[in-house]
Write a protein that holds these residues in place. Structure first.
Motif, PDB file in Angstrom:
ATOM      1  N   THR A 105      22.030 -25.471  -9.619  1.00  0.00           N
ATOM      2  CA  THR A 105      22.670 -24.167  -9.453  1.00  0.00           C
ATOM      3  C   THR A 105      22.439 -23.671  -8.027  1.00  0.00           C
ATOM      4  N   GLU A 106      23.007 -22.505  -7.748  1.00  0.00           N
ATOM      5  CA  GLU A 106      22.659 -21.810  -6.511  1.00  0.00           C
ATOM      6  C   GLU A 106      21.317 -21.107  -6.712  1.00  0.00           C
ATOM      7  N   ALA A 107      20.674 -20.697  -5.622  1.00  0.00           N
ATOM      8  CA  ALA A 107      19.424 -19.954  -5.718  1.00  0.00           C
ATOM      9  C   ALA A 107      19.674 -18.599  -6.375  1.00  0.00           C
ATOM     10  N   LEU A 108      18.690 -18.137  -7.117  1.00  0.00           N
ATOM     11  CA  LEU A 108      18.762 -16.819  -7.741  1.00  0.00           C
ATOM     12  C   LEU A 108      18.330 -15.774  -6.723  1.00  0.00           C
ATOM     13  N   GLU A 109      19.190 -14.784  -6.479  1.00  0.00           N
ATOM     14  CA  GLU A 109      18.846 -13.737  -5.522  1.00  0.00           C
ATOM     15  C   GLU A 109      17.601 -12.985  -5.978  1.00  0.00           C
ATOM     16  N   PRO A 110      16.749 -12.588  -5.026  1.00  0.00           N
ATOM     17  CA  PRO A 110      15.537 -11.845  -5.396  1.00  0.00           C
ATOM     18  C   PRO A 110      15.872 -10.524  -6.073  1.00  0.00           C
ATOM     19  N   GLN A 111      14.999 -10.105  -6.957  1.00  0.00           N
ATOM     20  CA  GLN A 111      15.152  -8.848  -7.672  1.00  0.00           C
ATOM     21  C   GLN A 111      14.605  -7.701  -6.837  1.00  0.00           C
ATOM     22  N   THR A 112      15.150  -6.512  -7.046  1.00  0.00           N
ATOM     23  CA  THR A 112      14.626  -5.296  -6.417  1.00  0.00           C
ATOM     24  C   THR A 112      13.569  -4.708  -7.338  1.00  0.00           C
ATOM     25  N   PHE A 113      12.343  -4.610  -6.856  1.00  0.00           N
ATOM     26  CA  PHE A 113      11.258  -4.057  -7.655  1.00  0.00           C
ATOM     27  C   PHE A 113      10.973  -2.637  -7.170  1.00  0.00           C
ATOM     28  N   PHE A 114      11.326  -1.664  -7.956  1.00  0.00           N
ATOM     29  CA  PHE A 114      11.138  -0.282  -7.535  1.00  0.00           C
ATOM     30  C   PHE A 114       9.669   0.137  -7.571  1.00  0.00           C
ATOM     31  N   HIS A 115       8.842  -0.629  -8.276  1.00  0.00           N
ATOM     32  CA  HIS A 115       7.401  -0.367  -8.206  1.00  0.00           C
ATOM     33  C   HIS A 115       6.863  -0.607  -6.790  1.00  0.00           C
ATOM     34  N   TYR A 116       7.615  -1.356  -5.978  1.00  0.00           N
ATOM     35  CA  TYR A 116       7.167  -1.663  -4.627  1.00  0.00           C
ATOM     36  C   TYR A 116       7.578  -0.584  -3.626  1.00  0.00           C
ATOM     37  N   MET A 117       8.388   0.358  -4.040  1.00  0.00           N
ATOM     38  CA  MET A 117       8.951   1.327  -3.110  1.00  0.00           C
ATOM     39  C   MET A 117       7.951   2.445  -2.788  1.00  0.00           C
ATOM     40  N   PRO A 118       8.092   3.041  -1.604  1.00  0.00           N
ATOM     41  CA  PRO A 118       7.128   4.046  -1.165  1.00  0.00           C
ATOM     42  C   PRO A 118       6.998   5.218  -2.139  1.00  0.00           C
ATOM     43  N   ALA A 119       5.765   5.639  -2.374  1.00  0.00           N
ATOM     44  CA  ALA A 119       5.405   6.864  -3.105  1.00  0.00           C
ATOM     45  C   ALA A 119       5.592   6.776  -4.615  1.00  0.00           C
ATOM     46  N   GLY A 120       6.364   5.835  -5.112  1.00  0.00           N
ATOM     47  CA  GLY A 120       6.687   5.812  -6.537  1.00  0.00           C
ATOM     48  C   GLY A 120       5.481   5.685  -7.440  1.00  0.00           C
ATOM     49  N   ASN A 121       4.581   4.755  -7.134  1.00  0.00           N
ATOM     50  CA  ASN A 121       3.409   4.562  -7.981  1.00  0.00           C
ATOM     51  C   ASN A 121       2.400   5.696  -7.817  1.00  0.00           C
ATOM     52  N   PHE A 122       2.356   6.276  -6.627  1.00  0.00           N
ATOM     53  CA  PHE A 122       1.482   7.448  -6.468  1.00  0.00           C
ATOM     54  C   PHE A 122       1.907   8.534  -7.446  1.00  0.00           C
ATOM     55  N   ASN A 123       3.185   8.819  -7.489  1.00  0.00           N
ATOM     56  CA  ASN A 123       3.674   9.886  -8.356  1.00  0.00           C
ATOM     57  C   ASN A 123       3.500   9.552  -9.838  1.00  0.00           C
ATOM     58  N   GLY A 124       3.735   8.295 -10.195  1.00  0.00           N
ATOM     59  CA  GLY A 124       3.736   7.932 -11.602  1.00  0.00           C
ATOM     60  C   GLY A 124       2.411   7.485 -12.162  1.00  0.00           C
TER      61      GLY A 124
ATOM     62  N   ILE B 116       0.821  -1.212   0.000  1.00  0.00           N
ATOM     63  CA  ILE B 116       0.000   0.000   0.000  1.00  0.00           C
ATOM     64  C   ILE B 116       0.854   1.261   0.000  1.00  0.00           C
ATOM     65  N   GLU B 117       2.028   1.219   0.614  1.00  0.00           N
ATOM     66  CA  GLU B 117       2.830   2.439   0.715  1.00  0.00           C
ATOM     67  C   GLU B 117       3.328   2.926  -0.645  1.00  0.00           C
ATOM     68  N   ALA B 118       3.343   2.050  -1.652  1.00  0.00           N
ATOM     69  CA  ALA B 118       3.734   2.493  -2.992  1.00  0.00           C
ATOM     70  C   ALA B 118       2.710   3.428  -3.607  1.00  0.00           C
ATOM     71  N   TRP B 119       1.492   3.432  -3.043  1.00  0.00           N
ATOM     72  CA  TRP B 119       0.380   4.205  -3.602  1.00  0.00           C
ATOM     73  C   TRP B 119       0.036   5.436  -2.763  1.00  0.00           C
ATOM     74  N   ILE B 120       0.887   5.766  -1.810  1.00  0.00           N
ATOM     75  CA  ILE B 120       0.650   6.904  -0.921  1.00  0.00           C
ATOM     76  C   ILE B 120       1.681   7.981  -1.221  1.00  0.00           C
ATOM     77  N   SER B 121       1.280   9.239  -1.131  1.00  0.00           N
ATOM     78  CA  SER B 121       2.191  10.338  -1.470  1.00  0.00           C
ATOM     79  C   SER B 121       3.310  10.467  -0.454  1.00  0.00           C
ATOM     80  N   GLU B 122       4.407  11.061  -0.879  1.00  0.00           N
ATOM     81  CA  GLU B 122       5.557  11.248   0.008  1.00  0.00           C
ATOM     82  C   GLU B 122       5.218  12.097   1.231  1.00  0.00           C
TER      83      GLU B 122
END
Length: 619
Positions: A375-394, A182-188
């Protein structure tokens, strides 16, 4: 002439609202003329060419043309409707398209042609530097046979119900991204008032950090798959080909999990093969292959021909086999399953079959398998769409000059890891959005999370999030449509979006369309009173009366006493109340209802057929 992408052919404008149309012409200072429904509105562009006009109190209807001229420039927007516009926001269950629900709802959408219902998908975009003004692209798509399968399923069935009842065009603006909290959809500014997000907000403003992280993830993923493919014996030896016997291969029962087998901890590639005998009738016409869902990724072959592949664990594997690939008699299926960081699985209780010529072949049962690469496990990816405020702004801010009737919100799965405080963030988000649009307290209707996971499992993170969602209703003009009886224990994305859409429509009819006496929800806990060794529960949204879904005794209730331990309790309906007691527990202190991730046996309803919302009487 430039306009925000949402102002385009086929758009639906909000009726009875002040629609502000903004744009930019190539020459500053000139007069801009807008003609819509024979009404001419003029304004002068500023020195940079920016302009805006206001279209007043539009009546529902259409289609019409909207013509904009400025000097030598002319832009014609065609097929414009006026009706009700609803925002569809949240994560993947709001995104989930109609095409992903066809196992269950194919007949519901067959032959539908509803061009007065349209959807605009907001391009997925984030911005950490501030709210954006415009959308760079996007298109309005009508709910015709060509476009319907791409609609949000929950949104479409909601819109269909509203359109059938009121007869006005319906516009859906889908602005949702799978996996987002939810925090990705809230303004800074709002997040800074809430507190706890400051470090991440500052870090994401560093463009160099964002770009280097994305590049590092891309490089790491590319290198991981390159090493996997180089090491995979199955690729080198052509294990997907029809020729050759699977000598020396082990046996695996499909569907099934790697858990408990030698494959449990394996990360890499495992190949599965099965030979099937196909009658002549099944080799003519369309051939559909269903392989449930697979954890994590797969490449699927029929007779050596790649017929489909999926890169992550959630989508159902439904592949079309090209004409001529399937042959009468012996055929070979081969599935390369790639496990990146989870324990692999052919998920149980899903369809595994080949369909063609009006017949089906069951693909469940013994398959042969062989490890292709470890193989070894694949490290998780960083999803910037999940970061605070980003989707609200965009993805929210650019919509603020486009009037709407209300918002449908389906989100919460990505906040179940930390459910505490979700109600406060939900209420802050609603206030945020209402201030952003500046058109008053428009309705916000949320979905209470569906039942999910093994029945009887003791985890309660989803139950706790549902309770936070219920508490979030303290904000005015909000509603909650529960999906507690619509889930699938083995699928994060349940397919019955028709019933869900209709429940959302009930809430909209009451909140947005003035049907104030309508029973729009299942029973909702209101208050509790103590009566000796029992607790009496009172509800709102009783409607025609309380009942059970199946006619059996009430289930799903538990109580605890002074020691703080919850135990199953007996419950019965008494008029418009429920009385709960536990013979070995006296006095009972609190009650919980449907308090698990998948409370499949919970059966309290009203006579309108709407499920009671899970709750606890704890503060």
């Amino acid at each position: 002439m430039k306009l925000s992408g949402i102002f385009s052919d086929g758009m639906v404008l909000q009726r009875n609202a002040q629609v502000i149309l903004r744009g930019q012409c190539s020459v500053g200072g000139q007069t801009v003329q807008v003609v819509f429904r024979e009404v001419i509105t003029c304004t002068d562009a500023d020195p940079s060419g920016n302009w805006e006009v206001q279209l007043e109190e539009l009546a529902p209807g259409g289609p019409d043309e909207l013509v904009i001229t400025a000097g030598e420039e002319k832009l014609v927007l065609r097929d414009v409707l006026v009706g009700d516009v609803w925002v569809l926001a949240g994560q993947s269950n709001m995104e989930l398209p109609v095409r992903r629900t066809l196992d269950r709802l194919a007949e519901e959408v067959r032959g539908l042609d509803l061009p007065m219902i349209r959807q605009f998908v907001v391009p997925q975009s984030y911005d950490f530097h501030g709210p954006r003004e415009n959308l760079d692209s996007g298109a309005w798509v009508p709910a015709t046979p060509e476009g319907l399968l791409g609609f949000s399923a929950a949104g479409f069935f909601f819109a269909k119900k509203i359109y059938e009842r009121y007869g006005v065009p319906i516009g859906l603006i889908q602005t949702a991204v799978g996996g987002t909290p939810i925090e990705a959809w809230i303004s800074e500014p709002t997040l800074r008032r809430i507190g706890g997000y400051e470090a991440t907000l500052e870090q994401c403003k560093d463009d160099a950090y964002v770009q280097s992280t994305k590049q590092r993830d891309e490089d790491r993923n590319g290198q991981w798959y390159a090493r996997l493919n180089e090491a995979d014996t199955g690729l080198r030896e052509g294990w997907h080909q029809a020729e050759g016997e699977a000598a020396g291969w082990s046996e695996f029962e499909v569907p099934g999990s790697w858990a408990g087998s030698e494959l449990e901890s394996l990360r890499g590639a495992v190949w599965f093969r099965k030979e099937i005998d196909v009658p002549v009738k099944m080799t003519v016409g369309e051939v559909q292959l269903a392989l449930g869902t697979i954890v994590d990724a797969d490449d699927t072959y029929v007779n050596g021909v790649l017929v489909g592949n999926t890169g992550y664990m959630y989508p159902p594997r439904r592949y079309t086999v090209p004409q001529g690939v399937l042959k009468p008699g012996k055929n070979t299926l081969a599935v390369r399953v790639i496990t990146t960081h989870n324990t692999g699985s052919f998920v149980r209780d899903m369809p595994y079959k080949l369909k063609a010529g009006g017949q089906e072949l069951d693909l469940r049962g013994p398959w042969k398998y062989r490890v292709g690469a470890v193989t070894e496990a694949l490290e998780p990816q960083t999803f910037f769409h999940y970061m605070p405020a980003g989707n609200f702004n965009g993805m929210i801010a650019p919509l603020r000059r486009f009037p709407i009737a209300g918002v449908l919100w389906y989100q919460g799965e990505s906040n179940t890891g930390q459910p505490a405080g979700y109600a406060d963030r939900f209420q802050a988000m609603i206030q945020d959005w209402r201030e952003t649009w500046g058109i008053g307290e428009f309705p916000v209707i949320a979905v209470q999370l569906a039942n999910f996971g093994p029945e009887g499992e003791q985890y309660t993170d989803w139950a706790e999030l549902r309770e936070e969602q219920r508490k979030g209703l303290a904000v005015p003009r909000s509603a909650l449509a529960t999906a507690i009886d619509l889930g699938e224990y083995n699928d994060l994305h349940p397919q019955d979006k028709k019933t869900l859409g209709e429940r959302l429509a009930l809430s909209a009819r009451r909140l947005a369309y003035g049907e104030t006496e309508l029973v729009a929800s299942g029973p909702m806990f209101a208050r509790m009173e103590r009566q000796g060794d029992a607790l009496r529960l009172h509800f709102t949204e009783v409607g025609g009366g309380l009942t059970t879904r199946d006619g059996n005794a009430l289930q799903g209730f538990s109580v605890y006493g002074p020691d703080g331990t919850f135990v199953p309790a007996q419950a019965f309906i008494d008029g418009d109340t429920v009385v709960v007691r536990q013979e070995q527990l006296n006095p009972p202190v609190h009650v919980r209802y449907a308090w698990s991730n998948n409370p499949a046996k919970a059966n309290l309803y009203n006579r309108e057929g709407l499920a009671a919302l899970p709750f606890t009487t704890e503060a």
